[in-house]
Design a protein around this motif. Structure first.
Motif, mmCIF file in Angstrom:
data_model
loop_
_atom_site.group_PDB
_atom_site.id
_atom_site.type_symbol
_atom_site.label_atom_id
_atom_site.label_comp_id
_atom_site.label_asym_id
_atom_site.label_seq_id
_atom_site.Cartn_x
_atom_site.Cartn_y
_atom_site.Cartn_z
ATOM 1 N N LEU A 167 0.541 19.380 4.971
ATOM 2 C CA LEU A 167 1.904 19.105 4.518
ATOM 3 C C LEU A 167 1.876 18.059 3.405
ATOM 4 N N GLN A 168 0.903 18.166 2.524
ATOM 5 C CA GLN A 168 0.698 17.127 1.517
ATOM 6 C C GLN A 168 1.883 16.969 0.579
ATOM 7 N N ALA A 169 2.680 17.989 0.391
ATOM 8 C CA ALA A 169 3.796 17.890 -0.533
ATOM 9 C C ALA A 169 4.885 16.967 -0.016
ATOM 10 N N THR A 170 5.003 16.836 1.290
ATOM 11 C CA THR A 170 6.067 16.005 1.850
ATOM 12 C C THR A 170 5.561 14.890 2.755
ATOM 13 N N ARG A 171 4.280 14.826 3.016
ATOM 14 C CA ARG A 171 3.756 13.859 3.966
ATOM 15 C C ARG A 171 2.473 13.222 3.421
ATOM 16 N N SER A 172 2.628 12.287 2.527
ATOM 17 C CA SER A 172 1.423 11.661 1.987
ATOM 18 C C SER A 172 1.783 10.373 1.252
ATOM 19 N N PHE A 173 1.422 9.226 1.874
ATOM 20 C CA PHE A 173 1.732 7.899 1.297
ATOM 21 C C PHE A 173 0.560 6.942 1.566
ATOM 22 N N LEU A 174 0.664 5.765 0.985
ATOM 23 C CA LEU A 174 -0.239 4.664 1.342
ATOM 24 C C LEU A 174 0.477 3.691 2.278
ATOM 25 N N ILE A 175 1.738 3.371 1.960
ATOM 26 C CA ILE A 175 2.576 2.496 2.789
ATOM 27 C C ILE A 175 3.840 3.270 3.140
ATOM 28 N N GLU A 176 4.135 3.360 4.427
ATOM 29 C CA GLU A 176 5.336 4.044 4.890
ATOM 30 C C GLU A 176 6.016 3.157 5.930
ATOM 31 N N THR A 177 7.305 2.896 5.745
ATOM 32 C CA THR A 177 7.979 1.976 6.662
ATOM 33 C C THR A 177 9.462 2.284 6.793
ATOM 34 N N LEU A 178 9.990 1.955 7.963
ATOM 35 C CA LEU A 178 11.427 2.008 8.208
ATOM 36 C C LEU A 178 12.044 0.607 8.159
ATOM 37 N N GLY A 179 11.245 -0.391 7.896
ATOM 38 C CA GLY A 179 11.727 -1.769 7.814
ATOM 39 C C GLY A 179 11.691 -2.292 6.391
ATOM 40 N N PRO A 180 12.144 -3.523 6.173
ATOM 41 C CA PRO A 180 12.135 -4.113 4.834
ATOM 42 C C PRO A 180 10.714 -4.233 4.288
ATOM 43 N N LEU A 181 10.589 -4.059 2.983
ATOM 44 C CA LEU A 181 9.273 -4.090 2.341
ATOM 45 C C LEU A 181 9.355 -4.879 1.040
ATOM 46 N N ASN A 182 8.370 -5.764 0.847
ATOM 47 C CA ASN A 182 8.232 -6.494 -0.415
ATOM 48 C C ASN A 182 6.807 -6.318 -0.921
ATOM 49 N N VAL A 183 6.672 -5.966 -2.209
ATOM 50 C CA VAL A 183 5.353 -5.777 -2.823
ATOM 51 C C VAL A 183 5.368 -6.498 -4.168
ATOM 52 N N GLU A 184 4.369 -7.347 -4.409
ATOM 53 C CA GLU A 184 4.333 -8.079 -5.675
ATOM 54 C C GLU A 184 2.893 -8.321 -6.128
ATOM 55 N N PHE A 185 2.689 -8.197 -7.425
ATOM 56 C CA PHE A 185 1.384 -8.421 -8.066
ATOM 57 C C PHE A 185 0.282 -7.601 -7.393
ATOM 58 N N SER A 186 0.608 -6.396 -7.002
ATOM 59 C CA SER A 186 -0.351 -5.526 -6.330
ATOM 60 C C SER A 186 -0.656 -4.308 -7.198
#
Length: 390
Positions: A167-186
């Motif tokens: 199901l690669q077209a709809t199911r493929s991530f590195l980070i998956e979450t239902l909560g708050p997410l912060n990403v910086e300088f990555s």
């Protein structure tokens, strides 16, 4: 501190690291991944749950520094209690048969304001891949809105989430979450993905100075939309239609190693501890002896040589004219003319009743001799006055 060069035994009976509040586990004295403390194999590596017999219900102020986690069979990190956990300079690599390498699974409907917060700082996720049916299609998964994720200066490189993924077209991530997410300088580079590096369902997403370049096949069909960095599903309808809002990475190059990411909250701790040592070595030892013998000679010389000569030649000339002149010109004449009138005493002399002193036995009362004596005195006085006037 874990000894450098440690390699944990690869065994299904290997006991994971139990998480306790205020616990710090670091590799070597400085907590660097270059010291090579490796946990490999086994079902679990880090356990922050109650499922394995621990009674704690909170994990606050927990830190892992410089550790390498590889090839877990189920979960490399499993956390299901509230608190905050930080991984710094940790490596997650070669997880190829795990259900999901990192699972955050805290939920408490009775305390909706409580949460589990996990931070990855200067970490690396490398050479991980999707195992197949029954595995989660992400490397890091936040299962519920009470799980908060924060990534700072972290890299995702050469991870393959298309392997065995039907199901690669709809199911493929590195980070998956239902909560708050912060990403910086990555940075996200050379990863095989079906949708996007990041997926957020029904919650907030913030990012700053991130870099994303994927070698994915960029699968796009009439029912799906590919996002190059983050797929944000704001509503249930968007998820059912699989039509997310795309968020773009803004950096043009990877900055995970070129700059320090700002901290999310200020701290009262000093950057380094103060020292009581002097800043410089004194130039000589102190002494109680005087620097020299006392002296009776004055330290200051006179300003001029003394002399016996007067400061100026004396003079007979007065320094100034008298300020007040005589009131009148002197004269030999008296201030007024003398008078020739002599005033006799008009009072009658008192009678002398003591005849034994002034009178004679022949009956003379003595008044005649007294008159002559007074006249003689007056003449003498007048002569003296005339003499003074001449």
């Amino acid at each position: 501190d874990v000894d450098r060069g440690l390699i944990a035994a690869a065994s299904r009976t290997f006991h994971p690291l139990p998480v306790r509040s205020n616990m710090v586990i670091r590799c070597g004295p400085d907590g660097k991944s270059s010291n090579e403390c490796v946990f490999t194999g086994g079902d679990y590596h880090v356990d922050a749950t109650n499922f394995l017999g621990m009674d704690d219900d909170i994990a606050e102020n927990v830190r892992f520094e410089g550790l390498t986690f590889e090839d877990a069979k189920r979960y490399s990190v499993w956390a299901s209690m509230k608190g905050d956990i930080t991984f710094k300079d940790c490596i997650f690599q070669d997880h190829k048969t795990a259900i999901v390498p990192v699972l955050l699974d805290y939920t408490d409907p009775e305390q909706p304001e409580s949460h589990l917060s996990v931070t990855f700082e200067q970490c690396s996720f490398t050479n991980n891949r999707f195992f197949g049916m029954g595995s989660n299609t992400a490397i890091v998964f936040g299962n519920g809105n009470q799980n908060h994720l924060d990534f700072r200066q972290t890299t995702f490189t050469n991870n393959n989430m298309l392997h065995n993924n039907t199901l690669q077209a709809t199911r493929s991530f590195l980070i998956e979450t239902l909560g708050p997410l912060n990403v910086e300088f990555s940075c996200f580079t050379d990863n095989q993905l079906g949708v996007s590096p990041i997926s957020v369902f029904g919650n907030t997403f913030t990012s700053s100075e991130n870099y994303a370049v994927s070698s994915s096949s960029n699968i796009v069909t009439s029912d799906t939309q590919y996002c190059s960095f983050a797929s944000v599903f704001e509503t249930l309808q968007q998820f059912e239609d699989f039509n997310p809002v795309c968020a773009q990475a803004t950096a043009t190059s990877c900055k995970s190693e070129s700059t320090d990411a700002p901290t999310s909250a200020p701290t009262m701790e000093p950057s380094e501890m103060p020292t009581i040592a002097p800043t410089a070595v004194p130039t000589r030892a102190p002494t109680t002896s005087p620097s020299g013998a006392p002296s009776s000679i004055p330290t200051i010389s006179p300003t001029a040589v003394p002399t016996g000569a007067p400061s100026a030649t004396p003079s007979n000339t007065p320094s100034a004219q008298p300020s007040v002149g005589p009131t009148a010109t002197p004269t030999s004449m008296p201030t007024r003319s003398p008078t020739s009138t002599f005033v006799f005493n008009t009072e009658q002399p008192t009678a002398n009743t003591d005849r034994s002193i002034n009178g004679a036995e022949g009956g003379d009362d003595g008044s005649g001799s007294n008159s002559i004596s007074m006249m003689a005195s007056a003449v003498a006085m007048l002569a003296a006055i005339i003499g003074l006037l001449l």
